[in-house]
Write a protein that holds these residues in place. Structure first.
Motif, PDB file in Angstrom:
ATOM      1  N   ILE A 128       0.872  -1.187   0.000  1.00 34.30           N
ATOM      2  CA  ILE A 128       0.000   0.000   0.000  1.00 34.30           C
ATOM      3  C   ILE A 128       0.896   1.221   0.000  1.00 34.30           C
ATOM      4  O   ILE A 128       1.900   1.269   0.726  1.00 34.30           O
ATOM      5  N   TYR A 129       0.547   2.201  -0.831  1.00 39.76           N
ATOM      6  CA  TYR A 129       1.173   3.516  -0.741  1.00 39.76           C
ATOM      7  C   TYR A 129       0.063   4.546  -0.737  1.00 39.76           C
ATOM      8  O   TYR A 129      -0.896   4.453  -1.510  1.00 39.76           O
ATOM      9  N   ALA A 130       0.191   5.542   0.146  1.00 39.18           N
ATOM     10  CA  ALA A 130      -0.795   6.621   0.223  1.00 39.18           C
ATOM     11  C   ALA A 130      -0.098   7.932   0.524  1.00 39.18           C
ATOM     12  O   ALA A 130       0.931   7.971   1.217  1.00 39.18           O
ATOM     13  N   ASN A 131      -0.662   9.001  -0.008  1.00 39.44           N
ATOM     14  CA  ASN A 131      -0.267  10.354   0.379  1.00 39.44           C
ATOM     15  C   ASN A 131      -1.224  10.781   1.476  1.00 39.44           C
ATOM     16  O   ASN A 131      -2.443  10.660   1.324  1.00 39.44           O
ATOM     17  N   VAL A 132      -0.665  11.267   2.556  1.00 36.84           N
ATOM     18  CA  VAL A 132      -1.449  11.654   3.726  1.00 36.84           C
ATOM     19  C   VAL A 132      -1.169  13.125   4.008  1.00 36.84           C
ATOM     20  O   VAL A 132      -0.014  13.525   4.128  1.00 36.84           O
ATOM     21  N   GLN A 133      -2.235  13.904   4.121  1.00 32.39           N
ATOM     22  CA  GLN A 133      -2.080  15.317   4.463  1.00 32.39           C
ATOM     23  C   GLN A 133      -2.702  15.553   5.825  1.00 32.39           C
ATOM     24  O   GLN A 133      -3.876  15.235   6.052  1.00 32.39           O
ATOM     25  N   TRP A 134      -1.909  16.116   6.730  1.00 34.23           N
ATOM     26  CA  TRP A 134      -2.378  16.518   8.059  1.00 34.23           C
ATOM     27  C   TRP A 134      -2.116  18.004   8.163  1.00 34.23           C
ATOM     28  O   TRP A 134      -0.953  18.439   8.193  1.00 34.23           O
ATOM     29  N   GLY A 135      -3.182  18.803   8.175  1.00 34.53           N
ATOM     30  CA  GLY A 135      -3.008  20.253   8.137  1.00 34.53           C
ATOM     31  C   GLY A 135      -2.317  20.618   6.843  1.00 34.53           C
ATOM     32  O   GLY A 135      -2.780  20.257   5.763  1.00 34.53           O
ATOM     33  N   ASN A 136      -1.162  21.273   6.917  1.00 34.45           N
ATOM     34  CA  ASN A 136      -0.424  21.623   5.699  1.00 34.45           C
ATOM     35  C   ASN A 136       0.858  20.793   5.541  1.00 34.45           C
ATOM     36  O   ASN A 136       1.748  21.160   4.788  1.00 34.45           O
ATOM     37  N   ILE A 137       0.942  19.665   6.242  1.00 33.28           N
ATOM     38  CA  ILE A 137       2.096  18.768   6.166  1.00 33.28           C
ATOM     39  C   ILE A 137       1.711  17.550   5.320  1.00 33.28           C
ATOM     40  O   ILE A 137       0.657  16.948   5.528  1.00 33.28           O
ATOM     41  N   TYR A 138       2.595  17.183   4.377  1.00 34.99           N
ATOM     42  CA  TYR A 138       2.357  16.036   3.501  1.00 34.99           C
ATOM     43  C   TYR A 138       3.293  14.892   3.878  1.00 34.99           C
ATOM     44  O   TYR A 138       4.512  15.075   3.947  1.00 34.99           O
ATOM     45  N   TYR A 139       2.695  13.732   4.117  1.00 38.61           N
ATOM     46  CA  TYR A 139       3.437  12.532   4.478  1.00 38.61           C
ATOM     47  C   TYR A 139       3.244  11.474   3.399  1.00 38.61           C
ATOM     48  O   TYR A 139       2.207  11.415   2.747  1.00 38.61           O
ATOM     49  N   GLY A 140       4.242  10.613   3.263  1.00 39.41           N
ATOM     50  CA  GLY A 140       4.105   9.397   2.477  1.00 39.41           C
ATOM     51  C   GLY A 140       3.875   8.252   3.444  1.00 39.41           C
ATOM     52  O   GLY A 140       4.499   8.206   4.519  1.00 39.41           O
ATOM     53  N   LEU A 141       2.974   7.328   3.094  1.00 37.88           N
ATOM     54  CA  LEU A 141       2.701   6.154   3.918  1.00 37.88           C
ATOM     55  C   LEU A 141       2.987   4.918   3.076  1.00 37.88           C
ATOM     56  O   LEU A 141       2.370   4.731   2.023  1.00 37.88           O
ATOM     57  N   TRP A 142       3.936   4.105   3.522  1.00 40.62           N
ATOM     58  CA  TRP A 142       4.270   2.860   2.854  1.00 40.62           C
ATOM     59  C   TRP A 142       3.918   1.706   3.777  1.00 40.62           C
ATOM     60  O   TRP A 142       4.267   1.718   4.955  1.00 40.62           O
ATOM     61  N   ILE A 143       3.280   0.686   3.240  1.00 37.76           N
ATOM     62  CA  ILE A 143       3.038  -0.566   3.948  1.00 37.76           C
ATOM     63  C   ILE A 143       3.666  -1.633   3.059  1.00 37.76           C
ATOM     64  O   ILE A 143       3.291  -1.785   1.891  1.00 37.76           O
ATOM     65  N   PHE A 144       4.647  -2.380   3.585  1.00 38.18           N
ATOM     66  CA  PHE A 144       5.527  -3.189   2.744  1.00 38.18           C
ATOM     67  C   PHE A 144       6.044  -4.393   3.522  1.00 38.18           C
ATOM     68  O   PHE A 144       5.871  -4.494   4.738  1.00 38.18           O
ATOM     69  N   GLU A 145       6.725  -5.289   2.798  1.00 38.94           N
ATOM     70  CA  GLU A 145       7.239  -6.504   3.422  1.00 38.94           C
ATOM     71  C   GLU A 145       8.628  -6.311   4.025  1.00 38.94           C
ATOM     72  O   GLU A 145       8.867  -6.716   5.165  1.00 38.94           O
ATOM     73  N   SER A 146       9.563  -5.739   3.281  1.00 41.44           N
ATOM     74  CA  SER A 146      10.926  -5.592   3.783  1.00 41.44           C
ATOM     75  C   SER A 146      11.621  -4.471   3.026  1.00 41.44           C
ATOM     76  O   SER A 146      11.060  -3.893   2.095  1.00 41.44           O
ATOM     77  N   GLY A 147      12.852  -4.174   3.417  1.00 38.81           N
ATOM     78  CA  GLY A 147      13.629  -3.150   2.729  1.00 38.81           C
ATOM     79  C   GLY A 147      14.366  -2.252   3.682  1.00 38.81           C
ATOM     80  O   GLY A 147      14.463  -2.528   4.883  1.00 38.81           O
ATOM     81  N   THR A 148      14.890  -1.152   3.134  1.00 35.81           N
ATOM     82  CA  THR A 148      15.636  -0.192   3.947  1.00 35.81           C
ATOM     83  C   THR A 148      15.072   1.207   3.729  1.00 35.81           C
ATOM     84  O   THR A 148      14.484   1.504   2.678  1.00 35.81           O
TER      85      THR A 148
END
Length: 179
Positions: A128-148
């Motif tokens: 899953i990947y989503a762009n999340v906005q809280w107020g005027n701050i933009y976050y990336g949200l990754w849901i994944f199996e493994s990595g760095t």
């Protein structure tokens, strides 16, 4: 000219008698309630309470745009994040990570990161990947199996949060599969 002076005098007298002239500065936005009964004199600064009740800060709105959903739980993740009600940025990040982890089934790693900060991600099997906005701050949200993931910007809960199976060395995080 004399008529304007008389009207100004009447207006100032009315303010003084109703106590409206002694209202705090934030009350100037709202008209003072005045009753027909005699008003008690306004308190002097020594008699006034030292702390005034402040209105609670409004929680920031959360918007979520899921652009990839291989688990079929993207809508549940988005709804969980939209339900967060806080005006504290660090608390928002902590709650968002926990809610995303649980809403996606609790078997995958989760990373939420402030996209205005520097980073390098090398995730395997992002579900899953989503762009999340809280107020005027933009976050990336990754849901994944493994990595760095490497955070080359500012740390702390206000800019990033993650949950899952990992080893961390400062801004470098190595995530492992849960199975």
């Amino acid at each position: 000219m004399r008529r304007h002076t008389a009207l100004a005098t009447v207006a100032l007298t009315a303010l003084a008698l109703t106590g409206a002239a002694a209202l705090p500065a934030q009350a100037a936005e709202r008209p003072a309630a005045v009753s027909a009964q005699a008003q008690a004199p306004a308190a002097t600064p020594a008699e006034a309470p030292t702390a005034q009740a402040q209105p609670a800060a409004a929680a920031k709105a959360v918007s979520v745009s899921v652009s990839m959903d291989q688990l079929g739980t993207g809508a549940a993740v988005a709804n969980a994040l939209k339900g967060i009600s806080t005006d504290d940025r660090g608390s928002f990040v902590q709650q968002a990570v926990d809610k995303a982890f649980n809403a996606s089934g609790g078997r995958h790693n989760v990373m939420l990161f402030n996209l205005s900060q520097g980073y390098n991600d090398q995730f395997q099997n992002t579900r899953i990947y989503a762009n999340v906005q809280w107020g005027n701050i933009y976050y990336g949200l990754w849901i994944f199996e493994s990595g760095t993931f490497t955070n080359t910007g500012d740390g702390g809960w206000i800019n990033w949060g993650f949950r899952g199976w990992f080893d961390r060395n400062g801004g470098n995080v190595n995530f492992h599969r849960s199975w």
